[in-house]
Design an enzyme around this catalytic site. Sequence first.
Site, short mmCIF file in Angstrom:
data_model
loop_
_atom_site.label_atom_id
_atom_site.label_comp_id
_atom_site.label_asym_id
_atom_site.label_seq_id
_atom_site.Cartn_x
_atom_site.Cartn_y
_atom_site.Cartn_z
N HIS A 184 38.48 31.77 46.52
CA HIS A 184 37.86 32.63 45.50
C HIS A 184 38.51 32.46 44.13
O HIS A 184 37.95 32.89 43.13
CB HIS A 184 37.87 34.10 45.95
CG HIS A 184 39.21 34.76 45.90
ND1 HIS A 184 40.03 34.90 46.99
CD2 HIS A 184 39.89 35.33 44.88
CE1 HIS A 184 41.12 35.52 46.65
NE2 HIS A 184 41.07 35.81 45.37
N ASP A 214 39.08 31.41 53.23
CA ASP A 214 39.47 31.61 51.83
C ASP A 214 40.67 30.75 51.45
O ASP A 214 41.63 31.21 50.84
CB ASP A 214 39.78 33.08 51.57
CG ASP A 214 39.67 33.44 50.09
OD1 ASP A 214 39.22 32.58 49.30
OD2 ASP A 214 40.04 34.56 49.71
N SER A 293 46.49 36.18 43.66
CA SER A 293 45.76 35.48 44.73
C SER A 293 46.13 34.01 44.75
O SER A 293 46.15 33.33 43.73
CB SER A 293 44.25 35.63 44.51
OG SER A 293 43.85 36.96 44.69
#
Length: 455
Positions: A184, A214, A293
Amino acid sequence: MAAASSSSAAAAAAACFLSPSPPPRPRSHSIKHLACAAARSSSSSPPSPGPGPSSSRALALASSSASRSVWPWPRRLRELLLPDEAGQILSSATGSLIVALASAALILGDAGSASAFVVATPRKLQADELATVRLFQENTPSVVYITNLAVRQDAFTLDVLEVPQGSGSGFVWDKSGHIVTNFHVIRGASDLRVTLADQSVYEAQVVGFDQDKDVAVLRIKAPTDKLRPIPVGVSADLLVGQKVFAIGNPFGLDHTLTTGVISGLRREISSAATGRPIQDVIQTDAAINPGNSGGPLLDSSGNLIGVNTAIYSPSGASSGVGFSIPVDTVGGIVDQLIKFGKVTRPILGIKFAPDQSVEQLGLSGVLVLDAPPNGPAGKAGLQSTKRDSYGRLILGDIITSVNGTKVTNGSDLYRILDQCKVGETVTVEVLRGDQKEKIPVILEPKPDESYRGRM
């Protein structure tokens, strides 16, 4: 009456010591001489604790000192108190003053040596602080800053511009220039830029990605001396309560270190891209914010144990509940992406109904909405949900178990398939009408495209 007078006098004396306008500071080089003189005076005439001639001598000393000193408190004290009381207070104050001045003289010496003393003294840290500092210094060169660029067209000039649409973190996987991050972080990018710890910037190419877990792998062409791979650990033996450290770029603040502990293990979250569950996720209270992230989660030895992926927060900022994909899961995915550019994962080839819809029907299992005839389930004979000629809904097969393992929802089915291989034959038990049937299905590889709810 005498007690009241004594208390009021003491209050006045305290007010004198706590005056809001302090006396002017003497020159620093005279502190040593003043301390030595006070010490000689104390050794020649020790103070007496009780009233008497010593008190009178102390009061006289205060009076004579007041006439020479710029400090007004001895004279003010003599005016407020009785001779005996003033002698007792001054005796105590004189002793304290001698100790304070002598200490200052021993520490400071003169003005020249004072600054040298401060500079030469090293900062003392506790053992755990030193370990944290060392961990950060050794692993920071392995953490990178990733900028997601997208092409936009100006509405007035029609010029095509490349603007940043997001950012995240990542880390160096090997000396070949492979960078690991979250999918993402790079989703929707027209170009990607990777900034190393020394602020050098490189264009990055996408090697491959796994939307279901992911995870994405990039590659940059940087000199090998600038690439420091992060040490890879093991996540199978983690324990709740052990210390962890997160390094990333929250809100664009590069190379930020946060600390915490493992709050929970074997959590389950959903992939932001496909909704497919990610199992065995690590929960931590180390602060993870937007921009973290893709960054590493490290143990106290500085080894990689997870990839920071998501947070649980109504506001979008850290709430003390962060999630990291375990390194044991990430390692296998990264190896496949580097070798083949994609992850080969088996599927049944069905589209199923949301779990809430099945619960409303009072059923338990996975309701098959669509089983294309060219897919594994369609070839095996699983039936889809459809309507008859009158528009009435006819439910399809309801999957209740796979290889003898009970299936109550979509997450259970995903979890079972993650343990299977492409080409493997599984036994699918379904509820068809009022009858239960067991159907063998040969699993096929997942196509390159991913659709939410399709397996």
